[in-house]
Design an enzyme around this catalytic site. Structure first.
Site, PDB file in Angstrom:
ATOM      1  N   TYR A 109      50.027  90.701  41.585  1.00  0.00           N
ATOM      2  CA  TYR A 109      50.395  89.454  40.925  1.00  0.00           C
ATOM      3  C   TYR A 109      51.608  89.615  40.026  1.00  0.00           C
ATOM      4  CZ  TYR A 109      46.978  86.597  43.103  1.00  0.00           C
ATOM      5  OH  TYR A 109      46.309  85.878  44.052  1.00  0.00           O
TER       6      TYR A 109
ATOM      7  N   HIS B 297      42.025  87.437  38.317  1.00  0.00           N
ATOM      8  CA  HIS B 297      42.160  88.233  39.532  1.00  0.00           C
ATOM      9  C   HIS B 297      41.577  89.637  39.380  1.00  0.00           C
ATOM     10  CE1 HIS B 297      44.241  85.224  41.815  1.00  0.00           C
ATOM     11  NE2 HIS B 297      45.081  85.012  40.821  1.00  0.00           N
TER      12      HIS B 297
END
Lengths: 754, 754
Positions: B281, B434
């Site tokens: 990410y 996440h």
């Protein structure tokens, strides 16, 4: 066994003394002394090499690498341990390394004129002589023909093939006394052990025997021992084996009574150069075939060995190179270990010899360049000069059809190629003891990657932890069985009932092969004996159609039977399932798919039914999407399976299959296999992720004709029409389907309707 | 929702009009007209680029490729379809491609002075303007914040980040009337939709918001709209979200009430530049962080954005590059898709910007060379000139320890490196929405190949067939769960009970990290909260010892608990099992290992018991042998498992694990992981196929010290001694084991005894 061996010895010595009458021993010695080296290196060849050294890059590099390797071996010192291990164990590996070191050191002595190499060879040979003269049989008992240095005579033969070359190189360096000592205590008894004392190994048509023949012949050529040379070429005189006896692998020892090097060329090679056991064993057998042939060519040019059987030895190299994928990996037909490729040293020998003794094919030079090394002999010099002079061209592999059988009448293997797509279709004979029960099976490749795999063998060659590096029992229970292959298994029994004696009697028949149309590469073959009462007729085409992104495969399997059977038809794909257009359920516990003939090794991971008259199965592998679209019957079971059940030592690879199961009498399986699009985890974009086939139909199927209709995503209709009888290119066919009449010449046509 | 948005709009417009007081609209327009481009390209930069064209190979190549790509797009014509699809579908892909084409065409117009590119940008923007002014919300409803062009505001934001750049490039080419039309009907409402109309998306600290902030800010910079710029930097004024609400991924929407670009730099980056969601990410967020920063640097230099938080943006690039393996693939920590690498275009941006605005690190030039392309702007020019002038040096990755948390106080991630061996140890905080429940987990690499894997995410990003290309349900049921990772699961329940709210409160603690000794790279961390009442303390060392062929890993997991628990401790290896020194049985049917927390997804393929106080497990992967030797208890269960149970759509990869299961209170798991030898299917030789560890013992384990003793194959004894409290390098430790006394300084020592 010992008693029998003794009797053989007596007989053979009798022959030998007859042969020697016209040539006194001293004549031979003095005659041959002047001529060494003459086996692989030649006196004149060595002179030419020396004169070019430093100006032939690939040769210079190969020489430097060999020198570095052997200098390191010499520095480590000589070790010839008492043999105790199976393949992969210390003594096995050591003696194997010694044989190579001896051969290379011999060559270095000749090319570099540095005595240290000759001394190394002499010293090691003398150690072997000292050990060998009292050496009993190898202590490991698993082989049908035990060696002395190694657990099987096969490896002993490997050793002698290499060491003969070393002996030739140092022949003149040794005194006559030293030579006598080596020949009397080492080479002659060594050659006898692997031949007359091991007739069950030597006296056959088999890749093992080829090594034995070459070993005996090569040492015979160096020793100028005509009796050994004859024994190599024609087998042991007066020895007949039990024709019904079998070896470890289940092959007949000697069904036809044939033996010797020439018979070993005669039998396993088809006129096209296909080797009946398949490319993996051809690669293995290639070295003794070619190195002994090179020796015979040099010492006995009158034999014209490279012209034997219309030049089949050189043809076989071309066949073998064509039986490799885009990366040069051999197709793992029959017992074949994946990853073996034309980068193996036997293929350096093959390519160099093929270039030098053949037609100087410039395509071979590009393979030699990729191999990045050459033989340190006349043939390697020729290749190095060819490359240096800029003669290399790409070795373009095209579609090829190779007959099987000594006369080319026992089916064959076809490779269809178009752009990056390669399809291997096997409709051959049994393939000797390394054959699999896989009539009309196929495998598919894209740009050197497996798409639909042939499993290959179940073995970790030379990895001692895994069954001593030998064949694992799963080779028989799984890898050879029909269900392990991409072809029909009827009623959960392998072809020929999995019986070698039965399978060896039959072969499939080519129906037709046509690679003349660049848009359609096609092959078709029939199998009538795998299941008595059932006829299989399979046709593969790779079609390059501008309405599709890439060439696609059409696979038509026609089954004719009077009786109702269960047909299982697997596709062993790789990678992850993307989408199916049929629904399936996954069980909460996994059970094996069956009990025997390989079924016991498959887990049933899912089962479903078609929702329409087509079933679609898509997957992703190595960044490419693939889809099988197949015509389906509402009663079909669509099974997703994975290899690995009943595998108590995890000897198998847990790879998946998509299996179409149908209960029917006569039926047809028609499928399209597409590679389409791509996915990159870096750009994270999926391109052309869906199949371009919107529907597939069998438009007609009768005794005389079969037609399949493909509708693409844009609504265009394509048809492949096949005549099932009559393959003449001049014959006109007329077929009415519905209200349309189709006319064409020859066994097939492919058309776009709108 | 609509009503609320309306209210926000009113409020914000109020603020906006206040801000504009000192700067009349016409002033801004005329002022900015002379200055465009000024966002990423600058007027002076463009002049410099033009003067160098043709003499800067990597830049010239990038330009030529871009030109080829955009010329092809222009030839295809402009398409701006009405949005209907999820990721991977046609309209999604088309609008995504358009945004890139617009940005690139804008750049080409500036550099090549060819009006066709400006016209292409103008025409497409006008089509978007025409469509957007009446465009409703995207019809797909799955997102927590629906966009208009795309199914989620996130993708709309991506679009605006790119298109702002295009607009800047053609700003002066457009008439004022055209600009007004675009700004009034397209850009302003577009920016409002993703911000004030989507506060649940925009008003957060989250990678989604970063894209939103950058989009609003960049169009604000081009339009010279201070209100938009402020909204970008500081968030929407006066908006507070429900602090307990959650997004689609289970993350809190806005726990702390922070928002805006600066908060998005502040919060997720540690002072070392580690991004709390992990490298996958970070890579995704990197582009908006850096491209907006570059724009701010150019237009608002007084903000000194690259110096913000002690230069953390540039530091983060260095951290990210170090979180990649030898091939440049990012370690798939948390939700990470494997295969994403520094070859992705966001990293071209990162590397070029880092070079240009940072310290001109010559190591970055070698990565840029490997990327084989540069940005078509000032930073790309700087890189191209650096490469051209021969300044590139290898980017040498060494061991690195990166703190986590805004202040660097929330654990971290360490990468130990020695020769080809890389070990990633995660002792970080939860990692936002996440994050995975994987405290003290690790993964191991050799030369860019995974040896012990981190599974990564369960998703096929942008592959529509697989759940619309979005997260699959198995991401929660499998990929995030503890048993999916190489760490301890207690009593078959994930860390923190698999609860995000709980996990987000805690982080592991670094005990010590030391990369100063080239022979021993070592890191140690503790976790006290994953299982209340149980303390985990794990230490990893990569030891480079001349008695071993390659550096090997020592893994010591100390578990302290008052209560009896079941500990499951997996190693997710790849490849085929070679040998175990324990006996196991394989079941005739496969059952799942458990019912929940990921256990339902594991098939139990075999189970066994140790035969001694060591258990050895060897496997072969990609031609290399690996062995885990672990200290074992007679009551341990040794389980062989495979992923794939309860996976009705085959969303998981069927990969294997070796799991040590122990029932105990406090206990220690000590293991050595070796890579050794190799196997080539071409040479068919197996080199160093056996482990060099003949025995492994925990010589001492107490509150203050732990010592493990390794005996190698030649009988040499090695010891790794650890102090469990007190990490000062100056502190002397004395430990008596048996009759021997060991003395050392600092938290550990590694010694060879004989």
């Amino acid at each position: 066994m010992k008693k029998i061996s003794y009797l053989f010895t007596i007989v053979i010595l009798g022959f030998a003394s007859c042969k020697d009458e016209n040539n006194s021993v001293s004549d031979i010695a003095s005659n041959s002394e002047t001529n060494h080296p003459n086996l692989i290196l030649t006196k004149s060849g060595v002179e030419k090499i020396k004169s070019q050294l430093g100006s032939i890059p690939i040769f210079d590099k190969s020489l430097a690498k060999t020198k570095e390797e052997i200098d390191a071996e010499i520095a480590l010192g000589i070790e010839t341990p008492i043999p105790v291990d199976y393949s992969g164990g210390y003594t096995h590996v050591r003696h194997k390394r010694n044989m190579v070191a001896l051969q290379k050191a011999g060559v270095l002595f000749q090319i570099l004129d540095d005595e240290k190499y000759a001394k190394y060879v002499k010293d090691m040979l003398m150690q072997y002589e000292e050990m060998y003269k009292t050496l009993p049989l190898h202590p490991k008992t698993r082989s049908y023909a035990r060696g002395k240095l190694f657990w099987q005579s096969l490896n002993d033969s490997n050793w002698l093939v290499y060491v003969s070359q070393a002996y030739d190189c140092v022949y003149n360096y040794l005194s006559e006394e030293e030579r006598n000592k080596l020949e009397t205590n080492l080479f002659k008894p060594f050659a006898d052990h692997i031949s007359i004392h091991s007739p069950q190994f030597y006296q056959r048509v088999h890749n093992h025997s080829t090594w034995g023949n070459a070993a005996v012949g090569m040492i015979g050529l160096v020793m100028n021992d005509q009796e050994l040379i004859d024994r190599a070429l024609y087998g042991i005189k007066g020895v007949d084996l039990d024709k019904t006896a079998k070896d470890d692998d289940g092959g007949f020892l000697n069904k036809d009574g044939k033996a010797g090097f020439l018979a070993n060329i005669e039998e396993p090679f088809s006129p096209d150069g296909y080797y009946n056991e398949g490319p993996y064993y051809q690669r293995y057998a290639m070295y003794p075939f070619l190195i002994f042939a090179e020796g015979l060519h040099n010492v006995k040019p009158e034999l014209k060995i490279f012209e034997y059987k219309e030049g089949v030895l050189l043809k076989s190299i071309n066949a073998l190179l064509n039986l490799s994928d885009a990366d040069g990996d051999f197709f793992p037909l029959n017992d074949g270990q994946k990853g073996m490729s034309y980068y193996t040293s036997a293929l350096v020998t093959a390519v160099d010899i093929s270039y030098h003794f053949g037609t100087h094919d410039p395509g071979l030079l590009s393979i030699a360049s990729a191999q990045d090394r050459v033989l340190l002999d006349d043939s390697g010099l020729a290749v190095a000069l060819g490359i240096k002079n800029g003669k290399a061209e790409p070795f373009n592999k095209k579609s090829i059809n190779l007959s099987d059988g000594p006369n080319g009448k026992q089916g064959g293997v076809a490779v269809l190629r178009n752009e990056e797509i390669e399809l291997v279709f096997k409709y051959a004979a049994q393939g000797s003891s390394h054959g699999h029960y896989d009539k009309l099976s196929f495998s598919l490749y894209e740009d050197g990657e497996e798409v639909i795999q042939d499993y290959g063998l179940a073995r970790f060659v030379n990895i001692e932890q895994k069954g001593g590096g030998n064949y694992l029992k799963e080779n028989k229970t799984w890898a050879k069985q029909t269900i392990a292959h991409n072809t029909i298994t009827q009623n959960e029994v392998s072809h020929f009932g999995g019986k070698y004696e039965v399978g060896s009697k039959y072969h499939s028949e080519l129906y037709f092969y046509d690679d003349t149309n660049p848009h359609v590469q096609i092959v078709s073959a029939k199998e009538a004996n795998a299941y008595p009462g059932t006829e299989l007729h399979r046709t593969f085409a790779i079609i390059n159609d501008e309405d599709f992104e890439k060439p696609f495969v059409v696979d038509i399997m026609n089954v004719n039977s009077e009786s109702e059977n269960q047909y299982d038809f697997p596709y062993y794909y790789f990678g992850q399932i993307m989408k199916t257009d049929f629904q399936y359920t996954v069980p909460s516990e996994l059970k094996p798919l069956g009990k025997s003939f390989g079924y016991q090794h498959l887990w049933k991971e899912a089962e479903g039914k078609p929702l329409s008259d087509n079933a679609k199965f898509s997957w992703l592998n190595h960044g490419k999407f693939y889809t099988i679209t197949t015509t389906s019957d509402a009663t079909d079971n669509l099974i997703l399976a994975r290899i690995g059940a009943k595998d108590p030592e995890f000897n198998l690879r847990p790879e998946p299959a998509f299996i179409i199961r149908r209960h029917a009498k006569s039926t047809i399986f028609a499928s399209v296999i597409e590679s389409h699009g791509n996915y990159s985890p870096v750009s994270e974009s999926a391109v052309n992720a869906y199949s371009s086939v919107s529907s597939l139909k069998v438009a007609y199927n009768g005794e005389n004709y079969t037609a399949v209709k493909i509708e693409d995503a844009k609504g265009k209709i394509k048809m492949l029409l096949l005549a099932n009888n009559g393959t003449s290119n001049k014959r006109e066919h007329i077929l009415e389907i519905g209200n349309e009449e189709y006319k064409w010449l020859g066994p097939y046509t492919y058309i776009t309707i709108n």
